[in-house]
Design an enzyme around this catalytic site. Structure first.
Site, PDB file in Angstrom:
ATOM      1  N   VAL A  66       0.823  -1.208   0.000  1.00  0.00           N
ATOM      2  CA  VAL A  66       0.000   0.000   0.000  1.00  0.00           C
ATOM      3  C   VAL A  66       0.862   1.264   0.000  1.00  0.00           C
ATOM      4  O   VAL A  66       0.640   2.186  -0.784  1.00  0.00           O
ATOM      5  CB  VAL A  66      -0.968  -0.010   1.208  1.00  0.00           C
ATOM      6  CG1 VAL A  66      -1.494   1.371   1.529  1.00  0.00           C
ATOM      7  CG2 VAL A  66      -2.125  -0.947   0.902  1.00  0.00           C
ATOM      8  N   ASP A  86      10.715   3.467   5.327  1.00  0.00           N
ATOM      9  CA  ASP A  86      10.508   2.119   5.865  1.00  0.00           C
ATOM     10  C   ASP A  86      11.642   1.772   6.819  1.00  0.00           C
ATOM     11  O   ASP A  86      12.783   2.171   6.602  1.00  0.00           O
ATOM     12  CB  ASP A  86      10.413   1.070   4.750  1.00  0.00           C
ATOM     13  CG  ASP A  86       9.589  -0.138   5.175  1.00  0.00           C
ATOM     14  OD1 ASP A  86       8.429  -0.261   4.737  1.00  0.00           O
ATOM     15  OD2 ASP A  86      10.102  -0.947   5.991  1.00  0.00           O
ATOM     16  N   THR A 109      -1.135  -4.055   9.608  1.00  0.00           N
ATOM     17  CA  THR A 109      -2.024  -4.270  10.762  1.00  0.00           C
ATOM     18  C   THR A 109      -2.476  -5.736  10.734  1.00  0.00           C
ATOM     19  O   THR A 109      -3.643  -6.020  10.469  1.00  0.00           O
ATOM     20  CB  THR A 109      -3.247  -3.331  10.709  1.00  0.00           C
ATOM     21  OG1 THR A 109      -3.838  -3.406   9.392  1.00  0.00           O
ATOM     22  CG2 THR A 109      -2.872  -1.896  10.980  1.00  0.00           C
ATOM     23  N   PHE A 146     -16.930 -10.602  -7.967  1.00  0.00           N
ATOM     24  CA  PHE A 146     -16.772 -11.386  -6.734  1.00  0.00           C
ATOM     25  C   PHE A 146     -17.761 -12.532  -6.637  1.00  0.00           C
ATOM     26  O   PHE A 146     -18.179 -12.929  -5.559  1.00  0.00           O
ATOM     27  CB  PHE A 146     -16.840 -10.472  -5.484  1.00  0.00           C
ATOM     28  CG  PHE A 146     -15.529  -9.771  -5.261  1.00  0.00           C
ATOM     29  CD1 PHE A 146     -15.176  -8.689  -6.033  1.00  0.00           C
ATOM     30  CD2 PHE A 146     -14.627 -10.228  -4.320  1.00  0.00           C
ATOM     31  CE1 PHE A 146     -13.953  -8.070  -5.887  1.00  0.00           C
ATOM     32  CE2 PHE A 146     -13.408  -9.620  -4.156  1.00  0.00           C
ATOM     33  CZ  PHE A 146     -13.066  -8.524  -4.941  1.00  0.00           C
ATOM     34  N   GLY A 200     -14.343 -20.749  -5.894  1.00  0.00           N
ATOM     35  CA  GLY A 200     -12.952 -21.182  -5.856  1.00  0.00           C
ATOM     36  C   GLY A 200     -12.612 -21.872  -4.549  1.00  0.00           C
ATOM     37  O   GLY A 200     -13.502 -22.395  -3.859  1.00  0.00           O
ATOM     38  N   CYS A 217      -5.730  -9.149   3.158  1.00  0.00           N
ATOM     39  CA  CYS A 217      -6.778  -8.303   3.761  1.00  0.00           C
ATOM     40  C   CYS A 217      -8.008  -9.060   4.256  1.00  0.00           C
ATOM     41  O   CYS A 217      -8.340  -8.978   5.435  1.00  0.00           O
ATOM     42  CB  CYS A 217      -7.205  -7.235   2.760  1.00  0.00           C
ATOM     43  SG  CYS A 217      -5.900  -6.042   2.433  1.00  0.00           S
ATOM     44  N   ARG A 233       0.319 -14.075   1.543  1.00  0.00           N
ATOM     45  CA  ARG A 233      -0.338 -14.043   2.857  1.00  0.00           C
ATOM     46  C   ARG A 233      -1.718 -14.712   2.804  1.00  0.00           C
ATOM     47  O   ARG A 233      -2.553 -14.378   1.978  1.00  0.00           O
ATOM     48  CB  ARG A 233      -0.451 -12.588   3.341  1.00  0.00           C
ATOM     49  CG  ARG A 233       0.893 -12.034   3.785  1.00  0.00           C
ATOM     50  CD  ARG A 233       0.821 -10.583   4.213  1.00  0.00           C
ATOM     51  NE  ARG A 233       0.785  -9.686   3.073  1.00  0.00           N
ATOM     52  CZ  ARG A 233       0.846  -8.359   3.160  1.00  0.00           C
ATOM     53  NH1 ARG A 233       0.925  -7.774   4.345  1.00  0.00           N
ATOM     54  NH2 ARG A 233       0.828  -7.605   2.082  1.00  0.00           N
TER      55      ARG A 233
HETATM   56  P1  NAD Z   1       3.219  -4.568   4.114  1.00  0.00           P
HETATM   57  O1  NAD Z   1       3.520  -5.528   5.162  1.00  0.00           O
HETATM   58  O2  NAD Z   1       3.450  -4.892   2.665  1.00  0.00           O
HETATM   59  O3  NAD Z   1       3.999  -3.204   4.391  1.00  0.00           O
HETATM   60  C1  NAD Z   1       4.099  -2.598   5.634  1.00  0.00           C
HETATM   61  C2  NAD Z   1       5.469  -1.935   5.715  1.00  0.00           C
HETATM   62  O4  NAD Z   1       5.528  -1.097   6.858  1.00  0.00           O
HETATM   63  C3  NAD Z   1       6.624  -2.925   5.856  1.00  0.00           C
HETATM   64  O5  NAD Z   1       7.553  -2.712   4.814  1.00  0.00           O
HETATM   65  C4  NAD Z   1       7.235  -2.571   7.230  1.00  0.00           C
HETATM   66  O6  NAD Z   1       8.636  -2.753   7.253  1.00  0.00           O
HETATM   67  C5  NAD Z   1       6.843  -1.123   7.357  1.00  0.00           C
HETATM   68  N1  NAD Z   1       6.824  -0.583   8.720  1.00  0.00           N
HETATM   69  C6  NAD Z   1       6.217  -1.094   9.825  1.00  0.00           C
HETATM   70  N2  NAD Z   1       6.411  -0.257  10.875  1.00  0.00           N
HETATM   71  C7  NAD Z   1       7.118   0.806  10.423  1.00  0.00           C
HETATM   72  C8  NAD Z   1       7.627   1.998  11.031  1.00  0.00           C
HETATM   73  N3  NAD Z   1       7.398   2.284  12.323  1.00  0.00           N
HETATM   74  N4  NAD Z   1       8.331   2.845  10.277  1.00  0.00           N
HETATM   75  C9  NAD Z   1       8.567   2.588   8.984  1.00  0.00           C
HETATM   76  N5  NAD Z   1       8.108   1.473   8.355  1.00  0.00           N
HETATM   77  C10 NAD Z   1       7.395   0.607   9.063  1.00  0.00           C
HETATM   78  O7  NAD Z   1       1.675  -4.168   4.309  1.00  0.00           O
HETATM   79  P2  NAD Z   1       0.605  -3.731   3.210  1.00  0.00           P
HETATM   80  O8  NAD Z   1       0.077  -4.906   2.489  1.00  0.00           O
HETATM   81  O9  NAD Z   1       1.152  -2.584   2.442  1.00  0.00           O
HETATM   82  O10 NAD Z   1      -0.560  -3.225   4.155  1.00  0.00           O
HETATM   83  C11 NAD Z   1      -0.460  -2.016   4.892  1.00  0.00           C
HETATM   84  C12 NAD Z   1      -1.840  -1.652   5.414  1.00  0.00           C
HETATM   85  O11 NAD Z   1      -2.714  -1.373   4.315  1.00  0.00           O
HETATM   86  C13 NAD Z   1      -2.527  -2.742   6.222  1.00  0.00           C
HETATM   87  O12 NAD Z   1      -3.270  -2.161   7.246  1.00  0.00           O
HETATM   88  C14 NAD Z   1      -3.442  -3.389   5.212  1.00  0.00           C
HETATM   89  O13 NAD Z   1      -4.563  -3.991   5.821  1.00  0.00           O
HETATM   90  C15 NAD Z   1      -3.876  -2.209   4.388  1.00  0.00           C
HETATM   91  N6  NAD Z   1      -4.290  -2.535   3.027  1.00  0.00           N
HETATM   92  C16 NAD Z   1      -3.574  -3.436   2.287  1.00  0.00           C
HETATM   93  C17 NAD Z   1      -3.969  -3.714   0.988  1.00  0.00           C
HETATM   94  C18 NAD Z   1      -3.206  -4.730   0.156  1.00  0.00           C
HETATM   95  O14 NAD Z   1      -3.709  -5.104  -0.917  1.00  0.00           O
HETATM   96  N7  NAD Z   1      -2.040  -5.177   0.554  1.00  0.00           N
HETATM   97  C19 NAD Z   1      -5.074  -3.066   0.425  1.00  0.00           C
HETATM   98  C20 NAD Z   1      -5.760  -2.133   1.196  1.00  0.00           C
HETATM   99  C21 NAD Z   1      -5.359  -1.878   2.492  1.00  0.00           C
END
Ligand code: NAD
Length: 440
Positions: free
Chosen positions: A11, A30, A86, A258, A262, A269, A337
């Site tokens: 994200v 990061d 999260t 949707f 499957g 998520c 995941r």
């Molecule tokens: P991710 O695990 O890919 O990325 C999170 C990043 O945050 C990691 O690289 C981690 O090292 C970094 N991080 C953690 N604590 C930190 C800090 N204090 N300082 C700097 N960097 C830090 O996660 P993601 O898939 O990008 O998801 C992030 C959020 O977005 C989640 O809450 C998720 O539910 C939400 N979200 C994800 C998606 C998706 O498709 N992946 C879609 C919508 C919403």
């Protein structure tokens, strides 16, 4: 606008690169040094179509930078986004907010001048209140607003989703005056390029915004689970789930998306967000029973997929070789995941089968999560000498397999298609013992 994006994952990196492309000055931060080093070398830490070009263009134009230490970027920012993970908290399924609160502490020590602190991470109702409390406690005099701006992008189509969203939800408390009004102006400016035609911005209260994200994901998870149960019923009564899906999806109160049966939903998520919503609702004394059931049905479904493979090899997996095509939770991502493969593959191995697997982008991640798997270099290599082929993820390259090559590679022409990629009558005509989901 000057933007600091804390968390450079699926994200954070996509949002940061897109905001830079909108013309803002963005620093993606990061704490994972290897991620930042790779980005600084021009390498993408994740697979997402189009992301490498978007990042390269904006780095070249000087609008996008990366930092391990985000202090300066946060100090100078008009808006600091929190895009950290999260995940489910071990043991109880609540969202683990430790990364979010750690980021809030960091932000509190740094902001200067009026700053909008925005949660892009998916966070339970009330998290914005707690972030506000954390920052206010450390910085009683600071001028700031805490805003919720959940992200709805889909991995694999993330850039298009970010740039052409159905809606952008922005949650601000008291947005008619004071810091709320100032935050509204900043957020409108952040998304200005989207406002050219009809504005997709939906301004609501902060708690409402936080809940919208969970309600959206729970609804979609429920829709998938509904069609999966219809698929099982189709098998029991001799109907075809794809035609049922089409027949109901053409009703625009229902919609066709949707409704693909499957092996059960996975990904970064839906599983964690449905579970977190169940916990939030239970704590609030207002249980969401449909979502509770969705979680249970989906968990059981993923575990049951092994039975379909067992049935395809006459009830005994011991000593059999299974060729698995696809490991990621969906195509066009390397994200593993909660992928259905994480239930299926260990269950196959536990039943005594050998597993040969191939995934176009997910094998690096899969290698960390799955042991005892023989990872192969291509689809035919994965099927070579196998007793049964199983399609777990519907990557495009598995939609157009050379079926003669598949037959030659396998010891017997047996295909379990957990994504309904092929047509049963054609597969039978080509001599396959073919099973799929919900098609009689
Ligand atoms: P991710 O695990 O890919 O990325 C999170 C990043 O945050 C990691 O690289 C981690 O090292 C970094 N991080 C953690 N604590 C930190 C800090 N204090 N300082 C700097 N960097 C830090 O996660 P993601 O898939 O990008 O998801 C992030 C959020 O977005 C989640 O809450 C998720 O539910 C939400 N979200 C994800 C998606 C998706 O498709 N992946 C879609 C919508 C919403």
């Amino acid at each position: 606008m000057r933007v600091a994006m804390i968390g450079t994952g699926y994200v954070g990196l996509v949002s940061g690169a897109c905001f830079a492309d909108f013309g803002h000055e963005v620093t993606c931060i990061d704490k994972d040094a290897s991620k930042i080093e790779r980005l600084e070398r021009g390498e993408m830490p994740i697979f997402e179509p189009g992301l490498d070009d978007l990042v390269a263009a904006n780095v070249r134009d000087g609008r996008l930078t990366f930092a391990l230490d985000g202090s300066e970027a946060i100090r100078n920012a008009d808006a600091v986004f929190i895009g950290v993970g999260t995940p489910s908290r071990r043991g109880d399924g609540h969202a683990d907010l430790s990364y979010v609160y750690a980021a809030a502490e960091e932000i509190a020590g740094l902001i200067e001048g009026f700053t909008v602190i925005v949660t892009k991470s998916t966070v339970p109702v009330g998290t914005g209140d707690e972030i506000e409390r954390i920052v206010r406690e450390r910085r009683p005099d600071a001028e700031f607003a805490v805003v919720s701006n959940p992200e709805f992008l889909r991995e694999g189509a993330a850039i298009g989703d970010f740039k052409r969203p159905d809606r952008v939800v922005i949650g601000i408390n008291n947005m008619d005056d004071g810091v709320g009004a100032r935050a509204r102006t900043v957020m409108t400016e952040m998304y200005r390029p989207l406002n050219l035609n009809e504005s997709p911005l939906l301004f609501v209260g902060r708690r409402t915004s936080e809940l919208i994200k969970y309600a959206a994901n729970a609804f979609l998870a429920m829709k998938i689970t509904f069609i999966n149960e219809m698929a099982d019923l189709c098998e029991a009564v001799g109907a075809d789930v794809q035609q049922v899906a089409r027949g109901i999806g053409l009703d625009n109160r229902i919609g066709s998306k949707f409704l693909h049966a499957g092996p059960g939903y996975g990904g970064s998520c839906f599983p964690k967000d449905t579970l977190a919503l169940v916990r939030t609702a239970t704590d609030a004394g207002s249980p969401v029973r449909l979502v509770e059931t969705t979680v249970e049905v989906n968990d059981a479904r993923k575990k049951a997929m092994v039975e379909r493979v067992r049935a395809a090899v006459d009830g005994d997996l011991a000593g059999k070789t299974v060729g698995v095509l696809g490991l990621t939770f969906k195509p066009n991502t390397d994200d593993m995941r909660d992928s259905p493969a994480l239930d299926l593959v260990p269950a196959l191995i536990a039943a005594g089968a050998r597993v040969q697997a191939f995934d176009p982008e997910g094998m690096h991640e899969a290698g960390k999560l799955l042991s005892g798997v023989d990872f192969r270099d291509g689809p035919y290599d994965a099927l070579d000498g196998a007793d049964v082929a199983v399609i777990v993820t519907e990557w495009d390259q598995f939609r157009a397999l050379d079926l003669d090559r598949v037959r030659t590679a396998l010891t017997a022409p047996v295909l379990v298609d957990l994504r309904n990629v092929y047509r049963p009558e054609e597969m039978r005509a080509r001599g396959f013992r073919y099973s799929s989901i919900g098609r009689g």
